[in-house]
Design an enzyme around this catalytic site. Structure first.
Site, PDB file in Angstrom:
ATOM      1  N   THR A   5       0.800  -1.227   0.000  1.00 42.18           N
ATOM      2  CA  THR A   5       0.000   0.000   0.000  1.00 42.18           C
ATOM      3  C   THR A   5       0.830   1.273   0.000  1.00 42.18           C
ATOM      4  OG1 THR A   5      -1.663  -1.209   1.219  1.00 42.18           O
ATOM      5  CG2 THR A   5      -1.818   1.166   1.328  1.00 42.18           C
ATOM      6  N   ASP A  49       2.014  -7.607  -4.139  1.00 45.23           N
ATOM      7  CA  ASP A  49       1.234  -7.572  -2.909  1.00 45.23           C
ATOM      8  C   ASP A  49       1.949  -8.572  -1.997  1.00 45.23           C
ATOM      9  OD1 ASP A  49      -1.962  -7.042  -1.938  1.00 45.23           O
ATOM     10  OD2 ASP A  49      -0.847  -8.663  -0.971  1.00 45.23           O
ATOM     11  N   SER A  50       2.137  -8.235  -0.743  1.00 46.03           N
ATOM     12  CA  SER A  50       2.994  -9.091   0.080  1.00 46.03           C
ATOM     13  C   SER A  50       2.394 -10.475   0.321  1.00 46.03           C
ATOM     14  CB  SER A  50       3.363  -8.403   1.390  1.00 46.03           C
ATOM     15  OG  SER A  50       2.294  -8.420   2.283  1.00 46.03           O
ATOM     16  N   SER A  51       1.143 -10.681  -0.044  1.00 50.11           N
ATOM     17  CA  SER A  51       0.577 -12.036   0.047  1.00 50.11           C
ATOM     18  C   SER A  51       1.312 -12.984  -0.895  1.00 50.11           C
ATOM     19  CB  SER A  51      -0.903 -12.039  -0.347  1.00 50.11           C
ATOM     20  OG  SER A  51      -1.590 -11.126   0.452  1.00 50.11           O
ATOM     21  N   THR A 100       3.175 -21.912  20.840  1.00 48.87           N
ATOM     22  CA  THR A 100       1.853 -21.628  21.421  1.00 48.87           C
ATOM     23  C   THR A 100       1.008 -20.728  20.529  1.00 48.87           C
ATOM     24  OG1 THR A 100       0.653 -20.631  23.267  1.00 48.87           O
ATOM     25  CG2 THR A 100       2.867 -19.794  22.871  1.00 48.87           C
ATOM     26  N   THR A 107       2.138  -4.736   4.422  1.00 51.99           N
ATOM     27  CA  THR A 107       2.123  -5.068   5.847  1.00 51.99           C
ATOM     28  C   THR A 107       1.702  -6.517   6.113  1.00 51.99           C
ATOM     29  OG1 THR A 107      -0.112  -4.194   5.976  1.00 51.99           O
ATOM     30  CG2 THR A 107       1.677  -2.714   6.624  1.00 51.99           C
ATOM     31  N   ASP A 108       0.920  -7.085   5.191  1.00 47.02           N
ATOM     32  CA  ASP A 108       0.302  -8.390   5.497  1.00 47.02           C
ATOM     33  C   ASP A 108       1.311  -9.462   5.883  1.00 47.02           C
ATOM     34  OD1 ASP A 108      -2.084  -7.201   4.987  1.00 47.02           O
ATOM     35  OD2 ASP A 108      -2.431  -8.161   3.050  1.00 47.02           O
TER      36      ASP A 108
HETATM   37  N1  ASP Z   1      -2.178  -6.222   0.870  1.00 49.65           N
HETATM   38  C1  ASP Z   1      -1.130  -5.270   1.146  1.00 49.65           C
HETATM   39  C2  ASP Z   1       0.166  -6.037   1.227  1.00 49.65           C
HETATM   40  O1  ASP Z   1       0.469  -6.644   2.219  1.00 49.65           O
HETATM   41  C3  ASP Z   1      -1.423  -4.521   2.383  1.00 49.65           C
HETATM   42  C4  ASP Z   1      -0.382  -3.505   2.745  1.00 49.65           C
HETATM   43  O2  ASP Z   1       0.425  -3.096   1.964  1.00 49.65           O
HETATM   44  O3  ASP Z   1      -0.380  -3.075   3.897  1.00 49.65           O
HETATM   45  O4  ASP Z   1       0.898  -6.043   0.278  1.00 49.65           O
END
Ligand code: ASP
Length: 343
Positions: free
Chosen positions: A13, A57-59, A277, A89-90
């Protein structure tokens, strides 16, 4: 101040702005970062940027992606004082954890950051995250050494050890948490570094990058009433070497013979079984309850107070490094990059 920082833009993002024609969010050309964030010029640092092409996209983070980030850092290591990696962030906590293991004897800061709102939006959190990350990456101590020569995540006024973080909030600006380890720096009017917590390399020892990673790990979340066939079926997965059991509380799991036998099938099949855990804070203690004792007895390895992200990437790293599972198991319980606290 004559400092040089390399910004590595991988996607996410933070690097998006509204396309005037389509009105949709689209990644901007990162080589124009100084036009997008003119404030950066005030640092007076040499700021260079490298953009992934395509950005992701980090996914979609995976082993080749991590190897590419490591390669860019290795190739530019002597040329820059620090590195700021802009990342979605993901899965930022997975990537930061992975890089912490790949980069041995790191003597320069590698600061991961991103944002919840694109940098081109009025209320963006991206600008502050980027500006403070650059300042942290450039910070030096009295002896002109990097203040934080670690792989970190910087987000919303806090600097975390990367391999201690988890993304826990999909909406708030404070998106990350490091439940088992304090922050390395707090950012307010001043940047307060907590030097007693920061890990320093053996200065003078050569920086080394480990590229060999093995992704043959499964994570199974233990749930009440679970079908233990979901465990034993793992022995049929070709190439699988490691299984992380996400257990209850301090490393507990069902005491039934059926469950323990199923875990034993995995251990007997030669798989490395690690206990982490499901709780975000606290640690695995396989001596505390009969349930944990039973797991320890059959050869399950303790994940100590590791996050799931750190345990997974540590296994990728150790399995890439050692062909003998005994070595992997032994190192799993050792603190390698500050990812676990030993009692
Ligand atoms: N879907 C985005 C990613 O992880 C979300 C982000 O950038 O925060 O690439």
């Amino acid at each position: 101040m004559d400092r040089s920082i390399l910004l590595i833009y991988t996607g996410g993002t933070i690097g998006m702005k509204i396309d005037p024609q389509s009105q949709a969010l689209a990644p901007f050309d990162f080589s124009h970062i100084l036009e997008e964030v003119p404030e950066l010029k005030k640092f007076g640092y040499k700021l260079d940027s490298y953009s992934f092409d395509p950005v992701i996209d980090s996914s979609d983070a995976n082993i080749p992606f991590w190897q590419e980030i490591a390669r860019i850092i290795e190739e530019n290591y002597t040329r820059y004082d620090g590195f700021v990696v802009l990342h979605g962030t993901d899965t930022m906590s997975y990537t930061a954890s992975m890089l912490s293991f790949m980069l041995e004897n790191l003597g320069k800061p590698v600061i991961f950051t991103g944002s919840q709102l694109p940098i081109g939006m009025l209320r963006t959190d991206g600008k502050e995250n980027l500006i403070s990350s650059i300042e942290i990456a450039a910070a030096k101590d009295e002896e002109d050494r990097a203040m934080v020569p670690e792989v970190c995540v910087y987000f919303e006024s806090q600097l975390y050890r990367g391999n201690r973080t988890t993304k826990y909030n999909a909406e708030n600006f404070r998106a990350f948490r490091s439940a088992n380890f304090p922050v390395l720096a707090d950012v307010g009017i001043h940047i307060k570094f907590h030097q007693e917590l920061i890990r320093y390399p053996k200065w003078g020892k050569e920086f080394k990058v480990h590229y060999n990673l093995d992704r043959n790990v499964a994570i199974v979340k233990v749930v009440p009433g679970m079908n233990t066939g979901l465990l034993t079926v793992l022995t049929k997965v070709e190439g699988l070497r490691g299984v992380i059991l996400e257990t209850f509380g301090s490393g507990n799991a069902p005491t039934s013979k059926e469950f323990i036998d199923a875990v034993k099938v995995l251990v007997d099949a030669g798989l490395i079984v690690v206990n982490v855990t499901q709780c975000h804070a606290g640690r695995v203690d396989m001596d505390a309850y009969a349930t944990g004792v039973a797991l320890k007895h059959i050869g399950v390895v303790s994940g100590e107070d590791s996050t799931i992200e750190a345990a997974l990437t540590k296994l990728y790293f150790l399995m890439g490094k050692y062909s003998d599972n005994k070595d992997v198991k032994e190192s799993m319980e050792k603190n390698i990059r500050g990812e676990i606290s030993k009692l």
